[in-house]
Design a protein around this motif. Structure first.
Motif, mmCIF file in Angstrom:
data_model
loop_
_atom_site.group_PDB
_atom_site.id
_atom_site.type_symbol
_atom_site.label_atom_id
_atom_site.label_comp_id
_atom_site.label_asym_id
_atom_site.label_seq_id
_atom_site.Cartn_x
_atom_site.Cartn_y
_atom_site.Cartn_z
ATOM 1 N N ALA A 170 1.328 1.010 10.970
ATOM 2 C CA ALA A 170 1.407 2.277 10.208
ATOM 3 C C ALA A 170 2.715 2.095 10.363
ATOM 4 O O ALA A 170 3.669 1.334 10.881
ATOM 5 C CB ALA A 170 0.765 2.929 11.115
ATOM 6 N N VAL A 171 3.686 3.256 9.359
ATOM 7 C CA VAL A 171 4.772 3.750 8.986
ATOM 8 C C VAL A 171 5.045 4.059 10.758
ATOM 9 O O VAL A 171 4.577 5.345 10.807
ATOM 10 C CB VAL A 171 5.126 4.304 7.347
ATOM 11 N N LYS A 172 6.285 3.802 11.530
ATOM 12 C CA LYS A 172 6.514 4.596 12.654
ATOM 13 C C LYS A 172 7.865 5.276 12.419
ATOM 14 O O LYS A 172 8.309 6.576 13.225
ATOM 15 C CB LYS A 172 6.764 3.477 13.293
ATOM 16 N N ASP A 178 15.941 1.052 1.885
ATOM 17 C CA ASP A 178 15.297 1.901 2.858
ATOM 18 C C ASP A 178 15.173 0.942 4.300
ATOM 19 O O ASP A 178 14.989 0.075 3.926
ATOM 20 C CB ASP A 178 13.063 1.630 2.495
ATOM 21 N N PHE A 179 14.904 1.319 5.056
ATOM 22 C CA PHE A 179 14.893 0.684 6.737
ATOM 23 C C PHE A 179 13.468 0.702 7.207
ATOM 24 O O PHE A 179 13.250 2.408 7.239
ATOM 25 C CB PHE A 179 15.939 0.390 7.299
ATOM 26 N N VAL A 180 12.409 0.363 7.638
ATOM 27 C CA VAL A 180 11.190 1.065 7.924
ATOM 28 C C VAL A 180 10.575 0.245 8.963
ATOM 29 O O VAL A 180 10.552 -1.250 9.616
ATOM 30 C CB VAL A 180 10.011 0.621 6.827
ATOM 31 N N ILE A 185 1.120 9.125 1.342
ATOM 32 C CA ILE A 185 1.643 8.810 2.175
ATOM 33 C C ILE A 185 1.719 8.624 3.215
ATOM 34 O O ILE A 185 2.048 8.377 4.499
ATOM 35 C CB ILE A 185 3.111 9.616 1.347
ATOM 36 N N ALA A 186 1.447 9.617 3.927
ATOM 37 C CA ALA A 186 1.201 10.684 5.373
ATOM 38 C C ALA A 186 0.133 9.600 5.985
ATOM 39 O O ALA A 186 0.320 9.586 6.953
ATOM 40 C CB ALA A 186 1.320 12.514 5.166
ATOM 41 N N GLU A 187 -0.683 9.661 5.638
ATOM 42 C CA GLU A 187 -2.131 9.058 6.223
ATOM 43 C C GLU A 187 -1.371 7.410 7.103
ATOM 44 O O GLU A 187 -1.796 7.181 7.456
ATOM 45 C CB GLU A 187 -2.853 8.762 4.758
ATOM 46 N N LEU A 188 0.077 6.996 6.261
ATOM 47 C CA LEU A 188 0.368 5.622 6.515
ATOM 48 C C LEU A 188 1.218 5.551 7.738
ATOM 49 O O LEU A 188 1.786 4.855 7.866
ATOM 50 C CB LEU A 188 0.434 4.496 5.389
ATOM 51 N N HIS A 189 1.615 7.272 8.327
ATOM 52 C CA HIS A 189 2.672 6.669 9.145
ATOM 53 C C HIS A 189 1.778 7.278 10.436
ATOM 54 O O HIS A 189 0.490 7.822 10.691
ATOM 55 C CB HIS A 189 3.040 8.569 8.863
ATOM 56 N N THR A 190 2.846 7.083 10.950
ATOM 57 C CA THR A 190 2.261 7.615 12.941
ATOM 58 C C THR A 190 1.934 8.314 13.105
ATOM 59 O O THR A 190 2.683 9.167 12.403
ATOM 60 C CB THR A 190 2.370 6.347 14.018
ATOM 61 N N ARG A 206 0.867 -1.109 0.350
ATOM 62 C CA ARG A 206 0.145 0.206 0.185
ATOM 63 C C ARG A 206 0.814 1.432 -0.490
ATOM 64 O O ARG A 206 0.329 2.027 -1.053
ATOM 65 C CB ARG A 206 -1.369 -0.346 0.890
ATOM 66 N N TYR A 207 1.713 1.652 0.869
ATOM 67 C CA TYR A 207 2.870 2.219 0.665
ATOM 68 C C TYR A 207 3.506 2.981 -0.669
ATOM 69 O O TYR A 207 2.907 3.304 -1.339
ATOM 70 C CB TYR A 207 3.806 2.217 2.007
ATOM 71 N N HIS A 208 4.095 1.552 -1.208
ATOM 72 C CA HIS A 208 5.091 1.703 -2.627
ATOM 73 C C HIS A 208 3.286 2.464 -3.344
ATOM 74 O O HIS A 208 3.734 2.995 -3.932
ATOM 75 C CB HIS A 208 5.078 0.304 -2.932
ATOM 76 N N ALA A 209 2.248 1.838 -2.995
ATOM 77 C CA ALA A 209 1.185 2.195 -4.267
ATOM 78 C C ALA A 209 1.797 3.932 -4.139
ATOM 79 O O ALA A 209 1.318 4.240 -5.015
ATOM 80 C CB ALA A 209 0.434 1.513 -4.146
ATOM 81 N N CYS A 210 1.060 4.854 -3.124
ATOM 82 C CA CYS A 210 0.990 5.457 -2.657
ATOM 83 C C CYS A 210 2.302 6.106 -3.023
ATOM 84 O O CYS A 210 2.339 7.312 -3.465
ATOM 85 C CB CYS A 210 0.867 5.934 -1.618
#
Length: 129
Positions: free
Chosen positions: A105-107, A97-99, A22-27, A9-13
């Motif tokens: 959600a992405v922290k 990238d290290f996530v 992108i921002a919506e998928l972050h904490t 999902r994140y990569h698709a954004c």
């Protein structure tokens, strides 16, 4: 949602060049840090701004997946980035990238880029007179 599903999902954004999604998928307390001299972005609003800035700088940014590893609360991915910067010629740059993931959600997102290649791509070619 699994970490792999969040990655997709994140990569698709990113491929859609959609900084809002992108921002919506972050904490709410997320960190986004491109380790090439910039200060980290903290929180979704700053992360949205950073992503929008990237798309303004490289409107045709494209990602080729080299390798991906996922765990319960992380992913590590290697990319080949291509594009044309607003100020220079086409480029191809390595990125890792290290996530870290928390509650779906992405922290934290830490991007390690070939800084010399990126600097060369973003520096306008000197005109010869």
């Amino acid at each position: 949602m699994t970490t792999r599903e969040l990655f997709e999902r994140y990569h698709a954004c990113w491929e859609a060049r959609d900084p809002d999604r992108i921002a919506e998928l972050h904490t709410p307390d997320s960190v986004f840090h491109v380790h090439s001299g910039q200060a980290p972005a903290h929180g979704p609003a700053a992360i949205r701004e950073a992503a929008a800035g990237t798309f303004a700088l490289v409107p045709d940014l494209a990602f080729t997946l080299v390798s991906l590893r996922t765990g319960d609360d992380f992913w590590v991915v290697q990319w080949k980035l291509t594009g044309t910067s607003a100020s220079g010629p086409p480029f191809e740059i390595d990125l890792a990238d290290f996530v870290l993931v928390e509650n779906g959600a992405v922290k934290e997102k830490h991007s390690y880029i070939d800084g010399a290649a990126m600097q060369a791509a973003l520096t306008p070619a000197a005109s010869s007179s």
